[in-house]
Design an enzyme around this catalytic site. Structure first.
Site, PDB file in Angstrom:
ATOM      1  N   GLU A 281     -35.868   0.371  -0.952  1.00 14.88           N
ATOM      2  CA  GLU A 281     -35.032   1.556  -1.107  1.00 14.88           C
ATOM      3  C   GLU A 281     -33.581   1.104  -1.181  1.00 14.88           C
ATOM      4  O   GLU A 281     -33.071   0.454  -0.273  1.00 14.88           O
ATOM      5  CB  GLU A 281     -35.255   2.509   0.074  1.00 14.88           C
ATOM      6  CG  GLU A 281     -34.555   3.829  -0.022  1.00 14.88           C
ATOM      7  CD  GLU A 281     -34.970   4.670  -1.234  1.00 14.88           C
ATOM      8  OE1 GLU A 281     -36.022   4.407  -1.838  1.00 14.88           O
ATOM      9  OE2 GLU A 281     -34.200   5.572  -1.585  1.00 14.88           O
ATOM     10  N   GLU A 312     -26.733   4.970  -8.028  1.00 11.10           N
ATOM     11  CA  GLU A 312     -27.227   3.620  -7.761  1.00 11.10           C
ATOM     12  C   GLU A 312     -27.832   2.977  -9.017  1.00 11.10           C
ATOM     13  O   GLU A 312     -27.749   1.765  -9.190  1.00 11.10           O
ATOM     14  CB  GLU A 312     -28.243   3.661  -6.612  1.00 11.10           C
ATOM     15  CG  GLU A 312     -27.553   3.930  -5.274  1.00 11.10           C
ATOM     16  CD  GLU A 312     -28.420   4.632  -4.241  1.00 11.10           C
ATOM     17  OE1 GLU A 312     -27.856   5.106  -3.249  1.00 11.10           O
ATOM     18  OE2 GLU A 312     -29.654   4.720  -4.431  1.00 11.10           O
ATOM     19  N   ASP A 470     -34.207   9.109   1.131  1.00 11.99           N
ATOM     20  CA  ASP A 470     -35.216   8.305   1.842  1.00 11.99           C
ATOM     21  C   ASP A 470     -36.515   9.096   1.968  1.00 11.99           C
ATOM     22  O   ASP A 470     -37.614   8.546   1.832  1.00 11.99           O
ATOM     23  CB  ASP A 470     -34.730   7.950   3.258  1.00 11.99           C
ATOM     24  CG  ASP A 470     -33.370   7.270   3.223  1.00 11.99           C
ATOM     25  OD1 ASP A 470     -33.070   6.611   2.215  1.00 11.99           O
ATOM     26  OD2 ASP A 470     -32.604   7.420   4.197  1.00 11.99           O
TER      27      ASP A 470
HETATM   28  C1  GLC Z   1     -27.801   4.423   5.041  1.00  9.53           C
HETATM   29  C2  GLC Z   1     -26.729   4.673   6.069  1.00  9.53           C
HETATM   30  C3  GLC Z   1     -27.224   5.527   7.210  1.00  9.53           C
HETATM   31  C4  GLC Z   1     -27.901   6.789   6.675  1.00  9.53           C
HETATM   32  C5  GLC Z   1     -28.890   6.446   5.595  1.00  9.53           C
HETATM   33  C6  GLC Z   1     -29.385   7.691   4.935  1.00  9.53           C
HETATM   34  O1  GLC Z   1     -28.826   3.647   5.591  1.00  9.53           O
HETATM   35  O2  GLC Z   1     -26.249   3.453   6.584  1.00  9.53           O
HETATM   36  O3  GLC Z   1     -26.158   5.865   8.035  1.00  9.53           O
HETATM   37  O4  GLC Z   1     -28.554   7.438   7.697  1.00  9.53           O
HETATM   38  O5  GLC Z   1     -28.316   5.634   4.598  1.00  9.53           O
HETATM   39  O6  GLC Z   1     -30.056   7.401   3.785  1.00  9.53           O
END
Ligand code: GLC
Length: 491
Positions: A281, A312, A470
């Site tokens: 990711e 990205e 995510d």
């Molecule tokens: C990255 C950031 C983190 C956040 C995450 C969300 O990892 O460092 O702070 O929670 O992205 O995708």
């Protein structure tokens, strides 16, 4: 494309994934977790922040485009840039100065699990996966408290030279401190006035100030590496956090050491289970050398799947030498989606991936290498499932269980997303990538790849935006693996 059809497909896909997920043995998730201190910014907040500085100096700093937050002014400059474009950003801070200043001058609303690996672990645990083995090289006591208490998250711990899997609350290292990131969320249409200029924020998004304490090392404990078989059985691995790698360290080591170790981990995971699929990711990486090295040395030829957003894609293309394509992705406009599509295909080819999942507001594009393991309908189901999860996450801020995930079904498919895809139809049919009928289903059959295009469910006023990417990537990847497992078991 017909809205009703897509609503129906979402519902069907959601329940298909629900049936398939129990077939998974588990997922390995590494490396980054941190605590996110979240602050939702109002117009008054922004006016107040601007008031602390000289406006002409702010303008100058905006033009400099700081790639690191060394002092509060850098923060404000990057915040204004992010708000002006409505573009997500993540900028590292290596010192405490801005952190202290923000605590005194602004403060945060609430804190919660942050970092891609932390967010993904909690999500998969709350969806009820049998086992999630999470590995965070800097797991502190405080950080461990942010993992959900569902009993299915385990973390490797070395006890008398032997690796055992324990709940995070029993696996932390008492010697570590916490990594706290600041998340500044802002809403569409917020008015910003600065240095005589005035703009309206074009979309909901966020800027992250990522703290990078000296002790952070993206690495795996030697003993855990040697006994990596202890994490199995798992069907997949989701890896992230490589943005934490620095060019040079005070002890004389360099990024090359950490890249080499990271690749060793990937190779070992694959040797322990040749069926294992690995997803990386991406997030924004300010340092171009690290961004490029991640893509060419860690991702290329080593992993199967990549998840990323539009910005990205542009940033990745840029360091891989496709500058023009990269600008055209960023500029959006008429050709935006076409460039995005071409860019994603290019990434699949150059990085020798099986799958590139691009999430954009209102639609997803997933490029698949010929020979990928499922039918396009099954791949589409996995994506649609993740669209429901993203909607639930935007609606509620967190998805505590499957019933809450289901609430995402209430969110309508984005009319704007449908329209964007509709504009892409001519390109696809003109190039014979698909017939008009196939396009209606979201299926593309390219000469050297296949692809899925889906419109997605979008919440009008999201509670939060951080972690949605995510959620999308993890949901789709897990659902895809689950379907593969389900087929293998003859169902
Ligand atoms: C990255 C950031 C983190 C956040 C995450 C969300 O990892 O460092 O702070 O929670 O992205 O995708």
């Amino acid at each position: 494309m017909d809205m009703e059809d897509w609503e129906q497909r979402h519902t069907e896909a959601f329940y298909n994934a629900k049936e398939a997920l129990p077939y998974l043995d588990g997922m390995f998730v590494a490396y980054n977790s941190n605590i996110d201190a979240i602050r939702h910014l109002t117009e008054e907040d922004v006016t107040k922040l601007v008031g602390f500085f000289d406006e002409a100096e702010i303008q100058e700093r905006v033009a400099v485009y700081p790639r690191e937050i060394a002092e509060p002014m850098d923060f404000l400059a990057r915040l204004l840039i992010s708000m002006r474009e409505g573009k997500a950003g993540e900028v590292p801070a290596y010192t405490e100065e801005t952190h202290k200043w923000l605590k005194e001058h602004l403060g945060f609303d609430y804190a919660r699990m942050g970092g891609q690996a932390g967010i993904i672990s909690n999500l998969l645990a709350q969806l009820g996966l049998k086992k999630i083995v999470t590995y965070i090289p800097w797991l502190s006591e405080e950080q461990a408290e942010y993992f959900v208490n569902t009993g299915n998250i385990l973390h490797p711990k070395v006890e008398n030279g032997k690796v055992v899997l324990k709940a995070p609350a029993e696996a932390f290292n008492p010697g570590f401190g916490s990594k706290v990131n600041w998340i500044f969320e802002y809403s569409k249409d917020l008015n910003v006035t600065c240095a005589g200029g005035n703009f309206k924020v074009p979309r909901d998004n966020r800027l992250i100030i990522s703290s990078r304490p000296k002790w952070i090392r993206l690495d795996m404990d030697r003993l855990v590496y040697e006994q990596l078989d202890s994490i199995f059985p798992v069907d997949g691995a989701m890896l992230s956090g490589y943005q934490m790698i620095k060019e040079e360290y005070e002890d004389g080591s360099t990024y090359k050491d950490y890249v080499e170790h990271s690749v060793e981990v990937i190779k070992k995971l694959k040797s322990l289970n040749p069926e294992l699929r690995i997803h990386v990711e991406l997030t924004s990486i300010q340092n171009r050398l690290i961004r490029k090295t991640l893509l060419t040395d860690i991702v290329a030829g080593n992993v199967h799947s990549l998840g990323l957003d539009t910005v990205e894609v542009a940033n990745a293309l840029n360091v891989l030498g496709y500058e023009e394509l990269s600008y055209s992705v960023i500029r959006k406009g008429e050709n935006g989606i076409m460039s995005l599509y071409q860019g994603a295909v290019q990434l699949m080819k150059d990085l020798r991936l099986e799958r590139v999942h691009v999430h954009s507001l209102g639609f997803y594009i997933c490029i698949l290498a010929k020979g990928h393991p499922l039918t396009l309908k099954e791949q589409r189901d996995a994506l649609l499932f993740s669209s429901v999860l993203a909607a639930a996450k935007a609606l509620k801020g967190d998805i505590e269980n499957f019933a809450e995930a289901e609430e995402g079904l209430r969110v309508p498919v984005s009319a704007k997303g449908l329209e964007d895809l509709e504009n892409f139809k001519l390109y696809c049919t003109g190039r014979k990538l698909c017939s008009p009928d196939e396009f209606e289903y979201g299926y593309i059959y390219g000469p050297d790849h296949d692809a899925i295009l889906i419109p997605t469910k979008v919440v009008d006023k999201p509670i939060a935006t951080v972690g949605i990417g995510d959620t999308i990537s993890a949901g789709a990847f897990a659902a895809m693996l689950a379907r593969m497992k389900q087929i293998r078991s003859g169902k």
